[in-house]
Design an enzyme around this catalytic site. Sequence first.
Site, mmCIF file in Angstrom:
data_model
loop_
_atom_site.group_PDB
_atom_site.id
_atom_site.type_symbol
_atom_site.label_atom_id
_atom_site.label_comp_id
_atom_site.label_asym_id
_atom_site.label_seq_id
_atom_site.Cartn_x
_atom_site.Cartn_y
_atom_site.Cartn_z
ATOM 1 N N LEU A 98 -32.164 -2.140 18.167
ATOM 2 C CA LEU A 98 -33.630 -2.324 18.443
ATOM 3 C C LEU A 98 -34.458 -1.126 18.073
ATOM 4 O O LEU A 98 -33.886 -0.046 18.203
ATOM 5 C CB LEU A 98 -33.761 -2.703 19.847
ATOM 6 N N PRO A 99 -35.730 -1.309 18.083
ATOM 7 C CA PRO A 99 -36.620 -0.115 17.477
ATOM 8 C C PRO A 99 -36.746 0.995 18.501
ATOM 9 O O PRO A 99 -36.396 2.381 18.021
ATOM 10 C CB PRO A 99 -38.000 -0.783 17.658
ATOM 11 N N THR B 257 -31.864 4.078 17.703
ATOM 12 C CA THR B 257 -31.948 5.588 18.021
ATOM 13 C C THR B 257 -32.789 5.901 19.182
ATOM 14 O O THR B 257 -34.102 5.177 19.000
ATOM 15 C CB THR B 257 -32.641 6.277 17.004
ATOM 16 N N LYS C 118 -27.750 12.340 16.657
ATOM 17 C CA LYS C 118 -28.733 11.650 15.798
ATOM 18 C C LYS C 118 -29.859 12.260 15.767
ATOM 19 O O LYS C 118 -30.610 12.275 14.850
ATOM 20 C CB LYS C 118 -28.750 10.209 16.545
ATOM 21 N N LYS D 276 -41.132 8.425 16.067
ATOM 22 C CA LYS D 276 -40.538 8.102 17.247
ATOM 23 C C LYS D 276 -39.401 9.109 17.208
ATOM 24 O O LYS D 276 -39.179 9.960 18.370
ATOM 25 C CB LYS D 276 -39.879 6.853 17.248
HETATM 26 P P1 NAD Z 1 -37.034 -3.068 12.392
HETATM 27 O O1 NAD Z 1 -38.160 -2.820 13.132
HETATM 28 O O2 NAD Z 1 -36.866 -3.408 10.984
HETATM 29 O O3 NAD Z 1 -35.999 -3.977 13.269
HETATM 30 C C1 NAD Z 1 -36.006 -4.261 14.644
HETATM 31 C C2 NAD Z 1 -35.827 -5.576 15.179
HETATM 32 O O4 NAD Z 1 -35.697 -5.764 16.548
HETATM 33 C C3 NAD Z 1 -36.855 -6.485 14.598
HETATM 34 O O5 NAD Z 1 -36.186 -7.545 13.886
HETATM 35 C C4 NAD Z 1 -37.528 -7.102 15.892
HETATM 36 O O6 NAD Z 1 -37.884 -8.409 15.664
HETATM 37 C C5 NAD Z 1 -36.280 -7.240 17.027
HETATM 38 N N1 NAD Z 1 -36.427 -6.919 18.129
HETATM 39 C C6 NAD Z 1 -37.359 -6.179 18.944
HETATM 40 N N2 NAD Z 1 -37.410 -6.601 20.121
HETATM 41 C C7 NAD Z 1 -36.303 -7.366 20.440
HETATM 42 C C8 NAD Z 1 -35.953 -8.110 21.279
HETATM 43 N N3 NAD Z 1 -36.393 -7.820 22.684
HETATM 44 N N4 NAD Z 1 -35.276 -9.205 21.449
HETATM 45 C C9 NAD Z 1 -34.566 -9.103 20.162
HETATM 46 N N5 NAD Z 1 -34.944 -8.791 19.042
HETATM 47 C C10 NAD Z 1 -36.019 -7.826 19.125
HETATM 48 O O7 NAD Z 1 -35.985 -1.473 12.525
HETATM 49 P P2 NAD Z 1 -35.044 -1.186 11.914
HETATM 50 O O8 NAD Z 1 -35.369 -0.238 10.838
HETATM 51 O O9 NAD Z 1 -33.922 -2.028 11.850
HETATM 52 O O10 NAD Z 1 -34.353 0.227 12.996
HETATM 53 C C11 NAD Z 1 -33.691 -0.257 14.300
HETATM 54 C C12 NAD Z 1 -33.101 0.987 14.848
HETATM 55 O O11 NAD Z 1 -32.186 1.839 13.874
HETATM 56 C C13 NAD Z 1 -34.285 1.932 15.185
HETATM 57 O O12 NAD Z 1 -34.213 2.624 16.601
HETATM 58 C C14 NAD Z 1 -34.331 3.196 14.072
HETATM 59 O O13 NAD Z 1 -34.893 4.395 14.669
HETATM 60 C C15 NAD Z 1 -32.728 3.090 13.812
HETATM 61 N N6 NAD Z 1 -32.336 3.470 12.465
HETATM 62 C C16 NAD Z 1 -33.105 2.847 11.417
HETATM 63 C C17 NAD Z 1 -32.947 3.385 10.121
HETATM 64 C C18 NAD Z 1 -33.255 2.819 8.588
HETATM 65 O O14 NAD Z 1 -33.251 3.152 7.676
HETATM 66 N N7 NAD Z 1 -34.286 1.737 8.788
HETATM 67 C C19 NAD Z 1 -31.804 4.206 10.027
HETATM 68 C C20 NAD Z 1 -30.957 4.689 10.805
HETATM 69 C C21 NAD Z 1 -31.362 4.401 12.154
#
Ligand code: NAD
Length: 290
Positions: A65-66, A93, A168, A243
Amino acid sequence: MEKIAFIGLGNMGSPMAANLLRKGFDLTVFDLSASAMDTLAALGAKSAASAQDAVATADIVLSMLPAAHHVESLYRNILPRLKAGTLAIDCSTIDAATTRRLAQDLSAHGVALLDAPVSGGTAGAAAGTLTFMVGGTAHDLARAQPLLEAMGQAVFHAGESGAGQSAKICNNMLLGILMAGTAEALALGVKNGLDPAVLSHIMSKSSGRNWALEVYNPWPGVMANSPASRAYSGGFMSSLMLKDLGLARDSAQAAHANTPLGALAYALFEKHVADGNGAKDFSSIQQHYD
Ligand code: NAD
């Protein structure tokens, strides 16, 4: 076979869940976005109507999740439905303090929580080559290991609960600094008449080489597969980098650590997001130098 519930199918969660399905795991998925669930259902996942339904029969819960408030509210919501002996693995994260607090609260119900944030970006998530940084007990990590290995190529036990998040946050503070520094150097070279592809090639064989330059180049067109070459779409949103730089700042304050470059990177991304670029990939910091 253990039943897995996967919550959060965004840029990272969707390809991670797809890899679990390809490796034959039994997966039930939930996301607020129906289309995200449809994509996984087409690959063989069961779709749930709610997070509570997704975890009702689960042995292992994975979340991606975000930010911390999403993770906290998810686990508070599903806790009554988790059976004792369930293992929860949060790959989002978030800050170490929230992870540790949640781990304690879940443990009171017989549920173990590992923090297992990842590095490697969306390309690493799709290729199954992520790096996992895990906080929690060695016993719980051993249970999680087959799942993590199905989604990544390196699994590190950073230490006790919260240690994965601490690692991280150090990594992503460095990544934010490296991306801004790479964008700045490319902008300087182009202002001096250099071709950004030629300059990137030179620096990638010189002492300025780094991941942002070589794997995730921020100049459009230099690297065919980087978010810069698709108008900074997909990838890792600038708002999420902001963030993480905020998490690094908070953790530095709490630990009395001196992080001046982290503070500068925070200020750059804060302005970039305030200028309306929050949803673009974080390599769009390149546009800050236009
Ligand atoms: P994103 O915003 O693309 O995906 C988050 C998903 O969570 C969305 O599909 C959203 O609909 C869903 N969501 C939110 N609240 C919810 C709930 N209550 N129930 C069900 N689903 C819910 O974000 P992301 O890029 O996939 O990143 C996710 C995490 O991974 C973050 O913490 C980010 O910092 C970390 N991260 C991202 C990357 C990257 O390259 N994108 C790399 C490493 C770590």
